[in-house]
Write an enzyme that holds these catalytic residues in place. Structure first.
Site, PDB file in Angstrom:
ATOM      1  N   GLN A 182       0.817  -1.230   0.000  1.00 36.04           N
ATOM      2  CA  GLN A 182       0.000   0.000   0.000  1.00 36.04           C
ATOM      3  C   GLN A 182       0.844   1.271   0.000  1.00 36.04           C
ATOM      4  OE1 GLN A 182      -3.229   0.364  -0.393  1.00 36.04           O
ATOM      5  NE2 GLN A 182      -3.933  -1.743  -0.152  1.00 36.04           N
ATOM      6  N   SER A 202       3.424  -4.981  -4.866  1.00 35.11           N
ATOM      7  CA  SER A 202       2.380  -5.456  -5.772  1.00 35.11           C
ATOM      8  C   SER A 202       2.173  -4.392  -6.847  1.00 35.11           C
ATOM      9  CB  SER A 202       1.087  -5.672  -4.984  1.00 35.11           C
ATOM     10  OG  SER A 202       0.057  -6.076  -5.863  1.00 35.11           O
ATOM     11  N   HIS A 204      -0.683  -4.030  -8.760  1.00 31.53           N
ATOM     12  CA  HIS A 204      -2.063  -3.568  -8.996  1.00 31.53           C
ATOM     13  C   HIS A 204      -2.596  -2.577  -7.975  1.00 31.53           C
ATOM     14  CE1 HIS A 204      -4.685  -5.943  -6.162  1.00 31.53           C
ATOM     15  NE2 HIS A 204      -3.631  -6.724  -6.120  1.00 31.53           N
ATOM     16  N   THR A 242       8.052 -19.465 -15.597  1.00 29.74           N
ATOM     17  CA  THR A 242       8.290 -18.575 -16.740  1.00 29.74           C
ATOM     18  C   THR A 242       7.853 -17.153 -16.395  1.00 29.74           C
ATOM     19  OG1 THR A 242       7.936 -20.403 -18.249  1.00 29.74           O
ATOM     20  CG2 THR A 242       7.730 -18.177 -19.180  1.00 29.74           C
ATOM     21  N   CYS A 327     -17.661 -11.019   5.223  1.00 32.96           N
ATOM     22  CA  CYS A 327     -18.773 -11.956   5.289  1.00 32.96           C
ATOM     23  C   CYS A 327     -18.257 -13.390   5.322  1.00 32.96           C
ATOM     24  CB  CYS A 327     -19.674 -11.800   4.074  1.00 32.96           C
ATOM     25  SG  CYS A 327     -20.405 -10.180   3.966  1.00 32.96           S
TER      26      CYS A 327
HETATM   27  C1  LIG Z   1      -3.280  -6.013  -1.729  1.00 34.73           C
HETATM   28  C2  LIG Z   1      -2.375  -6.348  -0.615  1.00 34.73           C
HETATM   29  C3  LIG Z   1      -1.697  -7.560  -0.565  1.00 34.73           C
HETATM   30  C4  LIG Z   1      -1.914  -8.643  -1.608  1.00 34.73           C
HETATM   31  O1  LIG Z   1      -1.325  -8.291  -2.816  1.00 34.73           O
HETATM   32  P1  LIG Z   1      -1.643  -9.145  -4.133  1.00 34.73           P
HETATM   33  O2  LIG Z   1      -0.678  -8.578  -5.133  1.00 34.73           O
HETATM   34  O3  LIG Z   1      -3.062  -8.855  -4.478  1.00 34.73           O
HETATM   35  O4  LIG Z   1      -1.382 -10.553  -3.829  1.00 34.73           O
HETATM   36  C5  LIG Z   1      -0.848  -7.794   0.482  1.00 34.73           C
HETATM   37  N1  LIG Z   1      -0.647  -6.874   1.430  1.00 34.73           N
HETATM   38  C6  LIG Z   1      -1.286  -5.691   1.427  1.00 34.73           C
HETATM   39  C7  LIG Z   1      -1.024  -4.718   2.506  1.00 34.73           C
HETATM   40  C8  LIG Z   1      -2.174  -5.384   0.407  1.00 34.73           C
HETATM   41  O5  LIG Z   1      -2.805  -4.219   0.422  1.00 34.73           O
END
Ligand SMILES: *Cc1c(COP(=O)(O)O)cnc(C)c1O
Length: 381
Positions: A182, A202, A204, A242, A327
């Site tokens: 984050q 990450s 995304h 890969t 949930c």
């Molecule tokens: C989104 C998130 C993850 C997981 O990341 P992914 O790339 O979706 O596996 C792990 N830790 C935190 C703090 C996140 O916000």
């Protein structure tokens, strides 16, 4: 009309510039080959693209390119860091320190290790969601092998002072893993200055695609890891499989864009978040979850008194936000993160996480304020 997207902490849309780069690394007229193919031009071009991206990710966190190990995301990076490091240093001990508000990828890895005979200390946050470095110092024992703490909490947006924590762990000769999913691209990260040993990333959460991430693994002093995925010996044996060239190149591009925009963008988003909070705060009986200033720019977590959580979420259908609850099959349970702040269950269930990002506009924030004010007033009757 689609709801206003205020769930950037769950995932960000891919930046159009990143998407354009990604598309170029898929088809025959682009660079599609296996980067491990050493016998032809196609493979060499793919390998070069992967190495450029490695440099872009490294540059954003003040690391060297060879300290970056590609993974499928932060979940895999967390698993590799935690399980991989304790397996590599059995002589150092069997005690791990983490916190009660970590992401499930960290908590479930620790729970797994508890089943393998490790002892885990789960530090509790204070009422504002902070884990203090002194808590880490106090929890360290001669048997501690690893400390794993997140930089920015994904539900609250609170920031852990990892620089101070890193000073403590380094002095005690204990390894430090930080989940920075984050904070990447939002807060400055400088591995040259912060003695963090392992850092999970990450793509995304920072305008790259889902399904790709990285683990930073320090080289000086070198950190050893036992691989968790066995196969062709990719990534210097640390993570076989890969390499997804298109995903990796896109993550590199996303990091390059983040490096250019970081301060300006954080300031802009921070102002929008302030505007959102100011608009909501004048309703009575609303509670800010997390710390008012020691936080990341884009996350606002608010609990609304006098409304029922599930009803509130249903009524807020013009906004794409995240609820403070998880949930399970039969019951709705409050989020373990919000609950750890000491809120009663009813209030914790009425927590909403708003998260803003690169494409959030002033108009959207003002519209969101109006929706929240109307909805909460109406539900309170
Ligand atoms: C989104 C998130 C993850 C997981 O990341 P992914 O790339 O979706 O596996 C792990 N830790 C935190 C703090 C996140 O916000």
């Amino acid at each position: 009309m689609r709801p206003i997207y205020l769930d950037y902490a769950a995932t960000t849309p891919v930046d159009p510039e990143v998407a354009a780069v990604l598309a170029h690394y898929l088809t025959l007229d682009g660079v599609f080959a296996n980067p491990a193919s050493r016998s032809h031009l196609y493979g060499w071009q793919a390998e070069e693209a992967v190495e450029t991206a490695r440099g872009q990710v490294a540059a954003l966190i003040g690391a060297e390119a060879r300290e970056i190990v590609w993974t499928s995301g932060a979940t895999e990076a967390d698993n590799l860091a935690i399980k991989g490091v304790v397996a590599a240093y059995p002589e150092r001990g069997r005690h791990i320190i983490t916190s009660a508000i970590e992401h499930k990828a960290v908590l479930d890895s620790c729970r797994y290790l508890e089943g393998q005979g490790y002892r885990v200390t789960y530090l509790r946050p204070d009422a504002q969601g902070l884990i203090q470095p002194e808590q880490v110092a106090q929890a360290l024992t001669d048997d501690t092998v690893l400390v794993s703490l997140m930089h920015v909490n994904n539900e609250l947006g609170t920031v852990t002072d990892i620089e101070v924590v890193a000073g403590i762990t380094r002095e005690r000769g204990v390894l430090l893993h930080v989940d920075a999913a984050q904070s990447l691209g939002k807060l400055p990260l400088d591995m040259a200055r912060m003695p963090v040993d392992l850092l999970s990333l990450s793509a995304h959460k920072t305008y790259g695609p889902k399904g790709v991430g990285a683990l930073y693994v320090r080289r000086q002093p070198a950190v050893r890891l036992v691989p968790q995925i066995h196969g062709g010996g990719h990534e210097r044996g640390m993570r076989s499989g890969t390499l997804p060239t298109h995903q990796i190149v896109a993550m590199g591009k996303a990091c390059e864009l983040a490096a250019v925009n970081l301060h300006q963008e954080s300031a802009r988003i921070g102002k929008l978040r302030e505007r959102l909070w100011t608009g909501i705060a004048s309703l009575e009986d609303v509670h800010l979850n997390g710390h008012p200033s020691q936080r990341v720019c884009g996350i606002l977590n608010v609990a609304f008194g006098g409304v029922e959580g599930e009803t509130l979420m249903l009524a807020l259908n013009e906004l794409a936000v995240s609820s403070g609850s998880a949930c399970n099959s039969a019951t709705v349970a409050p989020s373990y993160v919000v609950q750890s702040l000491g809120l009663d269950d009813r209030l914790a269930l009425a927590a909403v996480r708003f998260s803003l990002g690169r494409f959030t506009t002033l108009e959207e924030v003002d519209a969101a304020v109006a929706v929240v004010r109307d909805t909460v007033s109406r539900l309170r009757g």
